[in-house]
Design an enzyme around this catalytic site. Structure first.
Site, short mmCIF file in Angstrom:
data_model
loop_
_atom_site.label_atom_id
_atom_site.label_comp_id
_atom_site.label_asym_id
_atom_site.label_seq_id
_atom_site.Cartn_x
_atom_site.Cartn_y
_atom_site.Cartn_z
N ARG A 151 -76.42 -13.06 67.83
CA ARG A 151 -74.97 -12.98 67.64
C ARG A 151 -74.28 -12.53 68.93
O ARG A 151 -74.88 -11.92 69.80
CB ARG A 151 -74.64 -11.99 66.52
CG ARG A 151 -75.07 -12.43 65.14
CD ARG A 151 -74.68 -11.39 64.09
NE ARG A 151 -75.34 -10.11 64.33
CZ ARG A 151 -74.78 -9.06 64.89
NH1 ARG A 151 -73.51 -9.10 65.29
NH2 ARG A 151 -75.46 -7.93 65.07
N LYS A 155 -73.02 -14.34 59.00
CA LYS A 155 -72.42 -13.02 59.12
C LYS A 155 -70.90 -13.05 58.97
O LYS A 155 -70.30 -12.03 58.65
CB LYS A 155 -72.82 -12.40 60.47
CG LYS A 155 -74.28 -11.95 60.51
CD LYS A 155 -74.62 -10.99 59.36
CE LYS A 155 -76.04 -10.47 59.45
NZ LYS A 155 -76.41 -9.63 58.26
N HIS A 167 -75.41 -3.85 53.58
CA HIS A 167 -76.39 -4.49 54.46
C HIS A 167 -77.74 -3.89 54.11
O HIS A 167 -78.19 -2.93 54.72
CB HIS A 167 -76.01 -4.23 55.92
CG HIS A 167 -76.83 -5.01 56.89
ND1 HIS A 167 -77.12 -4.57 58.16
CD2 HIS A 167 -77.42 -6.24 56.79
CE1 HIS A 167 -77.84 -5.47 58.80
NE2 HIS A 167 -78.05 -6.48 57.98
N SER A 215 -82.77 -2.80 62.32
CA SER A 215 -83.90 -3.63 62.73
C SER A 215 -85.10 -2.75 63.12
O SER A 215 -84.96 -1.77 63.84
CB SER A 215 -83.49 -4.49 63.93
OG SER A 215 -84.56 -5.27 64.38
N LYS A 241 -87.13 -2.66 56.53
CA LYS A 241 -86.28 -3.06 55.41
C LYS A 241 -86.84 -4.27 54.65
O LYS A 241 -86.92 -4.28 53.42
CB LYS A 241 -84.87 -3.37 55.94
CG LYS A 241 -83.88 -3.88 54.90
CD LYS A 241 -82.45 -3.81 55.43
CE LYS A 241 -82.23 -4.64 56.67
NZ LYS A 241 -82.07 -6.07 56.37
N THR A 242 -87.23 -5.31 55.40
CA THR A 242 -87.75 -6.51 54.76
C THR A 242 -89.17 -6.29 54.26
O THR A 242 -89.51 -6.65 53.13
CB THR A 242 -87.72 -7.69 55.75
OG1 THR A 242 -86.36 -7.95 56.13
CG2 THR A 242 -88.30 -8.94 55.12
N ASP A 279 -81.23 -9.02 52.62
CA ASP A 279 -80.28 -8.65 53.68
C ASP A 279 -78.91 -8.19 53.22
O ASP A 279 -78.38 -7.24 53.76
CB ASP A 279 -80.11 -9.84 54.63
CG ASP A 279 -79.51 -9.44 55.96
OD1 ASP A 279 -79.84 -8.35 56.46
OD2 ASP A 279 -78.73 -10.22 56.52
N ARG A 329 -86.38 -16.85 64.67
CA ARG A 329 -85.98 -16.67 63.27
C ARG A 329 -86.46 -17.83 62.39
O ARG A 329 -86.68 -18.95 62.87
CB ARG A 329 -84.45 -16.60 63.17
CG ARG A 329 -83.83 -15.38 63.82
CD ARG A 329 -83.81 -14.21 62.87
NE ARG A 329 -83.15 -13.03 63.43
CZ ARG A 329 -82.76 -12.00 62.70
NH1 ARG A 329 -82.94 -12.01 61.39
NH2 ARG A 329 -82.20 -10.97 63.26
#
Length: 536
Positions: free
Chosen positions: A61, A201, A220, A238, A242-243, A257, A323
Site C-alpha cells: 500500500r 482497504k 482489523h 503484522s 493473527k492469521t 482480517d 501475497r
C-alpha cells in the site's frame, strides 16, 4: 462494443460517467477473467492453476498517497491528524481526468458486498482496468447470488485505473499515485498503482467511517468460532500471529482480517483471504499452501520457475510482501455464513521483542481500551551495524492507516461492547522471553497454544491471578501444563537488573505514546497505563 453479464443497467458505467469505452465487462466469473488476464499479458498461470501477477514498483500500500475529501460530511467526523485532506474541487478534477483517461479502454466491473450481515453491509461496484484486479476483488469481497445482481444498486463505487498518473499540482495529491475517497459522493478513485490491495482497504476504510454511527465496531482482526458457538477475536499487527493463531482445525474460521461487531454478533467484511506468502510451505501452513495450487487464486509478486511454473515462496527478490488472494471457501474449515454470535474472548496479540510482557494477561475494560488504543508490538533490530535493540511500534486500534475517525470512537465502542456482552479480554505476548531479541528466545508456540486453548475453553478465566508490577495487568499464577517461571517474565531472565532497566524503558515508551490520547479518555483509562510504581 459492450459486453454485459448480469447487472442492473440503471446503474451502469454511463451513470458513473464512464463513456466511449471500448468495452465494459460486468460480473465476469473466474474462467473469463483468467482468460482475459492471460490474453492481455497481465499475468501468467502458475502450476496448479493460480494466476500470478506482478505489481511493479508498488509491492504494498501507499499510505502517504491516500486522501480524504474534506467537506461538510467529514469536517468534524474525520481524524485529520491521521488523514490527508483533499478539496472537493481537486477531487472533482481528478474524477473528470480519470473518466477522460478511461475512454477507449476495455474495463471490468464487479458488483460485490462488503459485510456478511445484510443489515450492515455495503454494496460495492468496482470498475477496474485490469482483468486480474477484477478477479482479485471478486476473490476478496463477498459475491452476491446471481439473482441479486439484476437489482444491485451500489452504495459505494471504486474506479481503479493503474495506468492513470495523477498530477500533484492539478489534483492536490503528493505524487503520480493517488487513492482518494469522497464519503459524500461515495466514490473511491485509485490511480498510479498496480497494487490491488488498495481496493480492499478502501472498502475497509469506508466501513470504518459508516459503521460506528450505527453502533457497529469495525475491527482489523481475525475471528473464529468453536463447536459450542463461542467466538473469539484476534487483533494484532503484522508478525504477531493473527492469521496463524486463528487458524485452528478444531474451530471454524470466520475470517482472517476484517470484521464488524454489531448488536447481532460478529460478521466478516470479506469473502476471501489475503495471506502473506513469503516462506509459505505445505508443512507449516498446509491449508494456505493448498490455495496456491488452485484455479481462481491470485498470487502477487511470487517468483515462478520459467519452465515448471512452480512457485518459489522463499524468494523475496521482488518483495518480502508476496501475497495470495483466494476465496474463503478454499479453506476447509471456513464458515459458510461469515457470521457468529457475540465473542466470549477478545485477544490482543503483541510480539514483544523486549521480552517484558508476560505470555498472557487478563485485561479489565479500562486496560482493554488502553492497550487497544496503544496497539503495541515490537520489531526486531535492523541490520545496520551497531543497532542491537528492538524497535517499539504502536499502531492505534491495531490498524491506524484505515481509521477515518478518531481512535477514541473505536476504543469507546470496544469498551462498551466488552462490558455489555461480558467478553473476556486478553493480552498475549507471542514475542520474546528470557531477554530481548538476540539474547532471549521466541515464546514457545506450544506455550502460546496451551494458553490460547485455556482462554477459549474458559478455564484460564478461573485461575488465580497476580498483578504484574511493571505493566499493571493481571497475570495467571499457574496454568496446568505451562511451567510457572515463564508466566513471570523476570524469572526467565538471567540478568535481573537488565530486565528492570528494559521494563522501565518499555513502560516509558508506552506512556510517551499515550500522551496524545489522554484528553480523550477518562481517569480509569489513564490509570491503566503501565507504571513501575504499581503494586504487585
Amino acid at each position: 462494443m459492450n459486453q454485459a453479464g448480469p447487472f442492473n443497467p440503471a446503474f451502469g458505467a454511463e451513470k458513473f460517467g464512464l463513456k466511449d469505452l471500448k468495452s465494459i465487462s460486468y460480473n465476469f466469473e473466474t474462467p473469463r477473467l483468467v482468460e482475459d488476464a492471460i490474453r492481455r499479458a497481465e499475468a501468467m498461470m502458475a502450476k496448479g492453476g493460480a494466476l500470478n501477477a506482478e505489481t511493479g514498483i508498488h509491492t504494498g500500500r501507499s499510505p502517504n498517497d491516500k486522501f480524504t475529501v474534506r467537506d461538510a460530511t467529514t469536517e468534524t467526523a474525520v481524524w485529520w491528524d491521521n488523514n490527508k485532506a483533499m478539496t472537493p474541487q481537486a477531487f472533482d478534477t481528478l474524477y473528470a481526468d480519470m473518466l477522460a483517461h478511461a475512454k477507449g479502454m476495455e474495463l471490468y466491473a464487479q458488483d460485490l458486498y462488503g459485510g456478511a450481515d445484510e443489515a450492515f453491509r455495503v454494496k460495492v461496484r468496482v470498475f477496474t482496468e485490469f482483468a486480474w484486479h477484477s478477479l482479485f476483488i471478486r476473490d476478496l469481497l463477498i459475491r452476491p447470488r446471481a439473482e441479486e445482481l439484476a437489482s444491485f444498486t451500489p452504495d459505494l463505487t471504486i474506479l481503479d485505473l493503474p495506468s492513470f498518473n495523477a498530477d500533484p499540482a492539478r489534483h492536490g495529491c503528493r505524487s503520480q499515485t493517488v487513492i482518494a475517497i469522497n464519503f459524500s459522493r461515495k466514490i473511491v478513485l485509485v490511480g498510479g498503482t498496480n497494487y490491488a490491495g488498495e481496493m480492499k482497504k478502501s472498502v475497509f476504510t469506508y466501513l470504518n467511517f459508516t459503521l460506528p454511527p450505527q453502533g457497529v465496531m469495525p475491527m482489523h482482526c481475525s475471528a473464529n468460532v468453536g463447536p459450542d458457538g463461542g467466538s473469539a477475536l484476534f487483533f494484532g499487527l503484522s508478525g504477531t500471529g493473527k492469521t496463524t493463531l486463528s487458524a485452528d482445525a478444531s474451530r471454524t474460521l470466520i475470517g482472517d482480517d476484517e470484521h464488524g461487531w454489531s448488536p447481532r454478533g460478529i460478521f466478516n467484511f470479506e469473502g476471501g483471504c489475503y495471506a502473506k506468502a513469503i516462506n509459505l510451505s505445505a508443512e507449516a501452513e498446509p491449508e494456505i499452501f493448498s490455495t496456491s495450487e488452485r484455479f481462481g487464486t491470485v498470487m502477487e509478486n511470487v517468483l515462478l520457475d520459467p519452465m515448471t511454473r512452480l512457485a518459489n515462496f522463499a524468494d523475496q527478490t521482488k518483495t518480502e510482501n508476496t501475497r495470495i488472494a483466494y476465496p474463503l471457501d478454499f479453506i476447509p474449515n471456513a464458515s459458510t455464513t461469515g457470521q457468529a454470535g457475540h465473542p466470549r474472548n477478545v485477544v490482543f496479540l503483541a510480539c514483544d521483542a523486549f521480552g517484558v510482557l508476560p505470555p498472557v494477561a487478563k485485561l479489565d475494560g479500562s486496560q482493554a481500551m488502553y492497550h487497544f488504543l496503544s496497539g503495541y508490538t515490537a520489531l526486531v533490530a535492523g541490520t545496520e551495524k551497531g543497532v542491537t535493540e528492538p524497535v517499539a511500534t504502536f499502531s492505534t486500534c491495531f490498524g491506524h492507516p484505515f481509521l477515518p475517525s478518531h481512535p477514541s470512537v473505536y476504543g469507546n465502542l470496544l469498551r462498551a461492547l466488552l462490558a455489555k456482552h461480558h467478553a473476556n479480554c486478553w493480552l498475549v505476548n507471542t514475542g520474546w522471553t528470557g531477554g530481548i531479541y538476540g539474547v532471549g528466545k521466541r515464546m514457545p508456540i506450544r506455550v502460546t497454544r496451551k494458553l490460547l486453548n485455556a482462554i477459549l475453553d474458559g478455564s484460564l478465566a478461573k485461575v488465580s491471578f497476580r498483578t504484574d508490577p511493571h505493566i499493571g495487568v493481571s497475570v495467571p499464577v499457574a496454568v496446568p501444563g505451562v511451567e510457572s517461571d515463564i508466566l513471570d517474565p523476570i524469572k526467565t531472565w538471567a540478568d535481573k537488573q537488565a530486565f528492570e532497566t528494559t521494563a522501565k524503558k518499555l513502560v516509558e515508551m508506552f506512556r510517551k505514546n499515550f500522551v496524545k490520547f489522554e484528553p480523550f479518555v477518562d481517569n480509569t483509562v489513564k490509570a491503566a497505563q503501565p507504571g513501575i510504581a504499581k503494586a504487585a
